[in-house]
Design a protein around this motif. Structure first.
Motif, PDB file in Angstrom:
ATOM      1  N   THR A   1       0.251  -0.382   2.763  1.00 32.77           N
ATOM      2  CA  THR A   1       0.469  -0.365   4.207  1.00 32.77           C
ATOM      3  C   THR A   1      -0.662   0.366   4.929  1.00 32.77           C
ATOM      4  OG1 THR A   1       1.903   1.581   3.939  1.00 32.77           O
ATOM      5  CG2 THR A   1       2.969  -0.568   4.012  1.00 32.77           C
ATOM      6  N   ALA A   2      -1.203   1.423   4.321  1.00 32.31           N
ATOM      7  CA  ALA A   2      -2.307   2.151   4.957  1.00 32.31           C
ATOM      8  C   ALA A   2      -3.531   1.263   5.129  1.00 32.31           C
ATOM      9  CB  ALA A   2      -2.655   3.392   4.138  1.00 32.31           C
TER      10      ALA A   2
ATOM     11  N   ASP B   1       4.226   4.789  -4.096  1.00 30.15           N
ATOM     12  CA  ASP B   1       2.819   5.153  -3.859  1.00 30.15           C
ATOM     13  C   ASP B   1       1.975   3.909  -3.597  1.00 30.15           C
ATOM     14  OD1 ASP B   1       3.287   7.839  -4.110  1.00 30.15           O
ATOM     15  OD2 ASP B   1       2.599   7.980  -6.181  1.00 30.15           O
TER      16      ASP B   1
ATOM     17  N   ALA C   1       2.608   2.698  -0.151  1.00 26.37           N
ATOM     18  CA  ALA C   1       1.930   3.521   0.856  1.00 26.37           C
ATOM     19  C   ALA C   1       0.457   3.125   0.987  1.00 26.37           C
ATOM     20  CB  ALA C   1       2.056   4.997   0.491  1.00 26.37           C
ATOM     21  N   HIS C   2      -0.222   2.914  -0.147  1.00 29.04           N
ATOM     22  CA  HIS C   2      -1.618   2.474  -0.094  1.00 29.04           C
ATOM     23  C   HIS C   2      -1.738   1.096   0.548  1.00 29.04           C
ATOM     24  CE1 HIS C   2      -3.543   5.717  -2.278  1.00 29.04           C
ATOM     25  NE2 HIS C   2      -2.626   5.638  -3.231  1.00 29.04           N
TER      26      HIS C   2
END
Length: 414
Positions: free
Chosen positions: A269-270, A263, A266-267
């Motif tokens: 890379t976003a 998780d 993901a944050h």
């Protein structure tokens, strides 16, 4: 029957380790012995509340109180490849945690112990086991002595410590990590002094979440001019947008406290919040979970450092050594400083901790599993926790009742 024997390890360190947020004077680890059919595997957690929200008490509670699936025991009678792939798929951080709050440090202790146990039952060395588990794409086929970073905390003068080394020893250092104080302004001058002493080494600064974005941005030109290679966790954890601002100012950013799970990745890379990730076994959920995250980082185009928790007493540094001697292309590898933290104690493990400081290299341990066992000296320094049995399930048997703690666990195997 699978039995877990748990020990609490709080051992005074020979010198304190200081960074911007705290001073550590003793270890804070949980040792786990997983025993099955006459063999024992060993694991360790080094929980840090400011990293994963876990403490020694929470790890003890998770290992004692959480129900685990029957598959945990079934792995121990499966063929070795099936057992290792199954271990990676268990999702122990979630199983040992609470809804929405995984417990990666507790998972690291259990996963490492089960990994070691499976390897020892099948007579498989650790690196081959990691390949069998499916991580050959992020690992070299054979181990090699790993190049060890020099980590300099706030307990001494970094430039003086480096200057005291021989020219050959300084030339052998591949990377220097400088622990920073609470203010960013003085750091650029320190980086410049270190890069002048070690022109061929990379140099990073770890602020342990102590700085604010505006002061870092104000110092960015000076830090870059001084030769900074990257800045580790400069802001309070998970300030994704502000971390992205630092990167846009040209500062390479490494995440540590902000990163322990898919998780978080993901944050990251976003928001394009980092260039690098610091992987540590205890915060990532175990060796197999760490390699899963290493693979995901590479897919996302991020570099990785293999780090350690201060005060690791045995199984953690051993499994870190296993990974560090084979991980493909890390930007830096840490090995701890047990030779400084426990200088007056008898060896805590067999084999004993060893790093060639003159060459900044650490050899592989070899042998089955993690290649190491705690000594009697280490176990005598620990506080007994509890002993928890799991009974192998029968197809027609009801689910086993939750075990209860015992006051005095038997001695761990040597």
């Amino acid at each position: 029957m699978l039995t877990l024997t748990v020990h609490e390890a709080r051992i005074a360190m020979g010198r304190p380790f200081r960074h911007a947020r705290m001073t550590r004077r003793e270890t804070a680890s949980v040792l786990v012995a997983a025993e099955y059919d006459g063999e024992t595997g060993w694991g360790e957690a080094a929980p840090r509340e400011y990293v994963t929200g876990e403490s020694v008490d929470s790890v003890l509670a998770a290992l004692h109180g959480r129900e685990l699936p029957d598959a945990v025991v079934e792995l121990l009678t499966a063929p070795v490849t099936e057992a290792l792939v199954g271990l990676a798929a268990l999702g122990l951080p979630e199983l040992l945690g609470e809804p929405g709050r995984p417990a990666p440090a507790a998972a690291a202790a259990l996963e490492t112990a089960l990994f070691d146990l499976i390897c020892r039952r099948h007579g498989v060395d650790g690196l081959r086991a990691l390949h069998l588990a499916g991580y050959g794409d992020v690992l070299a086929p054979e181990p090699a002595p790993m190049p060890v970073s020099t980590v300099l905390d706030l307990s001494g003068a970094p430039v003086a410590r480096l200057s005291a080394l021989s020219g050959a020893a300084r030339a052998a250092i591949p990377h220097v990590k400088l622990k920073a104080g609470p203010e960013a302004a003085p750091v650029a001058d320190l980086v410049a002094e270190v890069t002048a002493l070690l022109p061929d080494a990379t140099v990073s600064v770890d602020a342990n979440c102590a700085w604010e974005a505006e002061e870092v941005l104000a110092q960015a030109p000076r830090l870059l001019a001084a030769g900074l290679s990257w800045l580790e966790e400069p802001l309070a954890a998970r300030r994704w947008g502000e971390l992205a601002r630092l990167r846009r100012a040209g500062l390479p950013v490494m995440l540590d406290e902000s990163f322990s799970s898919a998780d978080d990745l993901a944050h990251c890379t976003a928001h394009r919040a980092a260039d690098l990730l610091n992987l540590r076994v205890s915060k990532c959920g175990g060796p197999l979970q760490l390699l899963e995250l290493a693979r995901a980082a590479r897919t996302a185009g991020l570099g990785v450092q293999l780090g350690v928790q201060v005060g690791e007493v045995g199984p953690l540094w051993a499994v870190g050594r296993l990974i560090g001697t084979a991980l493909r292309a890390p930007v830096a590898v840490e090995a701890g400083r047990q030779d400084e933290w426990f200088p007056d104690l008898p060896p805590l493990t067999a084999p004993a901790y060893r790093v060639d400081r003159a060459a900044s290299r650490a050899p592989a341990l070899g042998g089955p599993g993690i290649g190491l066992r705690p000594t009697r000296a280490l176990l005598d320094l620990c506080t007994p926790g509890f002993r928890r049995p799991w009974t192998a399930p029968r197809p027609d048997a009801p689910h086993p009742a939750r075990p209860t703690a015992q006051d005095s666990p038997p001695e761990g195997r040597q």
